[in-house]
Design an enzyme around this catalytic site. Structure first.
Site, PDB file in Angstrom:
ATOM      1  N   MET A 201       0.851  -1.194   0.000  1.00  0.00           N
ATOM      2  CA  MET A 201       0.000   0.000   0.000  1.00  0.00           C
ATOM      3  C   MET A 201       0.887   1.244   0.000  1.00  0.00           C
ATOM      4  O   MET A 201       0.437   2.340   0.355  1.00  0.00           O
ATOM      5  CB  MET A 201      -0.934  -0.007   1.214  1.00  0.00           C
ATOM      6  CG  MET A 201      -1.895  -1.200   1.174  1.00  0.00           C
ATOM      7  SD  MET A 201      -3.402  -0.958   2.125  1.00  0.00           S
ATOM      8  CE  MET A 201      -2.746  -0.717   3.752  1.00  0.00           C
TER       9      MET A 201
ATOM     10  N   ASP B 238      12.298  -0.160   4.593  1.00  0.00           N
ATOM     11  CA  ASP B 238      13.299  -1.176   4.249  1.00  0.00           C
ATOM     12  C   ASP B 238      12.713  -2.595   4.228  1.00  0.00           C
ATOM     13  O   ASP B 238      13.223  -3.468   3.523  1.00  0.00           O
ATOM     14  CB  ASP B 238      14.473  -1.121   5.237  1.00  0.00           C
ATOM     15  CG  ASP B 238      15.349   0.096   4.974  1.00  0.00           C
ATOM     16  OD1 ASP B 238      15.137   0.778   3.941  1.00  0.00           O
ATOM     17  OD2 ASP B 238      16.242   0.378   5.803  1.00  0.00           O
TER      18      ASP B 238
ATOM     19  N   HIS C 149       9.751  -3.481   3.070  1.00  0.00           N
ATOM     20  CA  HIS C 149       9.188  -3.695   1.721  1.00  0.00           C
ATOM     21  C   HIS C 149      10.312  -3.930   0.711  1.00  0.00           C
ATOM     22  O   HIS C 149      10.204  -4.789  -0.169  1.00  0.00           O
ATOM     23  CB  HIS C 149       8.412  -2.458   1.246  1.00  0.00           C
ATOM     24  CG  HIS C 149       7.164  -2.153   2.007  1.00  0.00           C
ATOM     25  ND1 HIS C 149       7.020  -1.038   2.778  1.00  0.00           N
ATOM     26  CD2 HIS C 149       5.980  -2.831   2.083  1.00  0.00           C
ATOM     27  CE1 HIS C 149       5.801  -1.017   3.307  1.00  0.00           C
ATOM     28  NE2 HIS C 149       5.158  -2.090   2.902  1.00  0.00           N
TER      29      HIS C 149
ATOM     30  N   GLY D 144       5.340 -10.273   3.978  1.00  0.00           N
ATOM     31  CA  GLY D 144       6.134 -10.209   5.203  1.00  0.00           C
ATOM     32  C   GLY D 144       5.458 -10.956   6.348  1.00  0.00           C
ATOM     33  O   GLY D 144       4.230 -10.936   6.479  1.00  0.00           O
TER      34      GLY D 144
ATOM     35  N   GLN E 199      -2.334 -12.099   8.157  1.00  0.00           N
ATOM     36  CA  GLN E 199      -2.561 -11.851   6.727  1.00  0.00           C
ATOM     37  C   GLN E 199      -1.894 -12.943   5.888  1.00  0.00           C
ATOM     38  O   GLN E 199      -2.489 -13.501   4.956  1.00  0.00           O
ATOM     39  CB  GLN E 199      -2.017 -10.477   6.344  1.00  0.00           C
ATOM     40  CG  GLN E 199      -1.981 -10.217   4.846  1.00  0.00           C
ATOM     41  CD  GLN E 199      -1.641  -8.777   4.517  1.00  0.00           C
ATOM     42  OE1 GLN E 199      -2.494  -7.915   4.587  1.00  0.00           O
ATOM     43  NE2 GLN E 199      -0.405  -8.510   4.127  1.00  0.00           N
TER      44      GLN E 199
ATOM     45  N   ARG F 248       2.837   2.333   9.406  1.00  0.00           N
ATOM     46  CA  ARG F 248       2.088   3.115  10.405  1.00  0.00           C
ATOM     47  C   ARG F 248       2.977   3.576  11.563  1.00  0.00           C
ATOM     48  O   ARG F 248       2.484   4.270  12.459  1.00  0.00           O
ATOM     49  CB  ARG F 248       0.909   2.305  10.933  1.00  0.00           C
ATOM     50  CG  ARG F 248      -0.219   2.160   9.904  1.00  0.00           C
ATOM     51  CD  ARG F 248      -1.465   1.549  10.536  1.00  0.00           C
ATOM     52  NE  ARG F 248      -2.622   1.598   9.671  1.00  0.00           N
ATOM     53  CZ  ARG F 248      -3.036   0.582   8.902  1.00  0.00           C
ATOM     54  NH1 ARG F 248      -2.347  -0.549   8.866  1.00  0.00           N
ATOM     55  NH2 ARG F 248      -4.123   0.714   8.157  1.00  0.00           N
TER      56      ARG F 248
HETATM   57  O1  PAF Z   1      -0.008  -5.735   3.613  1.00  0.00           O
HETATM   58  C1  PAF Z   1      -0.462  -4.844   2.882  1.00  0.00           C
HETATM   59  O2  PAF Z   1       0.188  -3.829   2.629  1.00  0.00           O
HETATM   60  C2  PAF Z   1      -1.865  -4.983   2.306  1.00  0.00           C
HETATM   61  O3  PAF Z   1      -2.714  -5.618   3.204  1.00  0.00           O
HETATM   62  C3  PAF Z   1      -1.877  -5.686   0.936  1.00  0.00           C
HETATM   63  C4  PAF Z   1      -1.391  -7.127   1.030  1.00  0.00           C
HETATM   64  C5  PAF Z   1      -1.026  -4.918  -0.053  1.00  0.00           C
HETATM   65  C6  PAF Z   1      -3.315  -5.729   0.392  1.00  0.00           C
HETATM   66  O4  PAF Z   1      -3.837  -4.457   0.236  1.00  0.00           O
END
Ligand code: PAF
Length: 282
Positions: free
Chosen positions: A30, A35, A37, A149, A155, A189
């Protein structure tokens, strides 16, 4: 790095790549990249010929009172970081491109039970928004591999489960949690944490580590461990969402004979909700 704002444009390029036999790795994000990502992008580049990253702040996974409108959008710096990290294609659609029929009538992907607990309990509808957008992104990119991650443990577990249940032809790979020097798990965040709170927020990670050490030492009083850790977080001035021991695969509450246990925690600062986790193999 090529930037695509439309599904059709990205598909056209990827179809050409696939005809040439190139392997495609995918990192959905998003934006507001840190780092952690960029480590996912680098990991994707090691095992794929083409790395695709998406930046889309997905309204469908935010609750009504959540931070969709103020979620940090840092497109220009994100592009720079992605270029340096070796990303080949950036997919940056707008809301109309992703949800042409609007959000209310959008078909959904639901992964029951697993999404009702932990973060799902305090963020109703959140995981439905995640599984829906991730399955759309998978259909658009059709990656050989997608990297997520471990920081967002639930998730990752939900997406693995969705991929298994729906027979998706994508390999889901996990990547380790990236931490600041003092151990705080990196998150987009974290920018919401105030300067006064910042030295104290490591209490979440410290509490999870304390639980893990107790379990490894043979302590099986799971409820007591969770309560003591939660009290420690409250004493540091934060509100606890949950501290829970789970079976690492199913996310059911941990049982005495589980050999793979994950300790998951979430707490609120004044303006942020922070999550972290730690897995233990016994
Ligand atoms: O982890 C995230 O940044 C979001 O939940 C994702 C996987 C990009 C889905 O919008």
């Amino acid at each position: 790095m090529k930037v695509f704002h439309t599904v059709a444009g990205l598909r056209e390029s990827l179809n050409k790549d696939r005809r040439e036999g190139l392997r495609v790795g995918f990192v959905p994000t998003m934006g507001n990249l840190h780092d952690g990502h960029l480590a996912l992008i680098k990991q994707a580049a090691e095992s794929n010929d083409i790395v695709v990253c998406s930046i889309f702040v997905n309204a469908l996974q935010f609750g009504l009172n959540e931070d969709w409108d103020k979620y940090p959008r840092t497109y220009e710096t994100d592009c720079e970081k992605l270029r340096n990290a070796g990303c080949n294609y950036l997919f940056h659609p707008d809301d109309i491109e992703m949800y042409p029929n609007g959000l209310d009538t959008q078909s959904r992907v639901i992964c029951p039970t697993m999404t009702d607990v932990l973060c799902g309990a305090s963020r109703p509808g959140h995981f439905e928004g995640v599984t829906t957008v991730v399955s759309k992104l998978f259909n658009i990119v059709q990656p050989d591999e997608a990297i997520f991650g471990i920081k967002d443990y639930q998730q990752l577990a939900v997406i693995r489960r969705m991929a298994e249940d729906l027979c998706l032809a994508v390999q889901i790979t996990s990547a380790p949690i990236h931490r600041e020097a003092d151990g705080l798990a990196m998150s987009s965040r974290n920018s919401y944490i105030t300067a006064e709170e910042r030295p104290l927020v490591t209490v979440l990670k410290d509490s999870l580590e304390w639980i893990a050490a107790e379990i490894k030492a043979g302590n099986r009083r799971f409820d007591a461990l969770e309560n003591t850790a939660a009290a420690r977080i409250v004493a540091a001035g934060f509100k606890v969402d949950y501290i829970t021991l789970c079976n690492s695969k199913t996310l059911d509450l941990a049982a005495d004979d589980d050999l793979e246990i994950t300790v998951l925690g979430a707490m609120f600062t004044q303006a942020a909700r922070l999550i972290d986790n730690l897995s233990i193999t016994l």
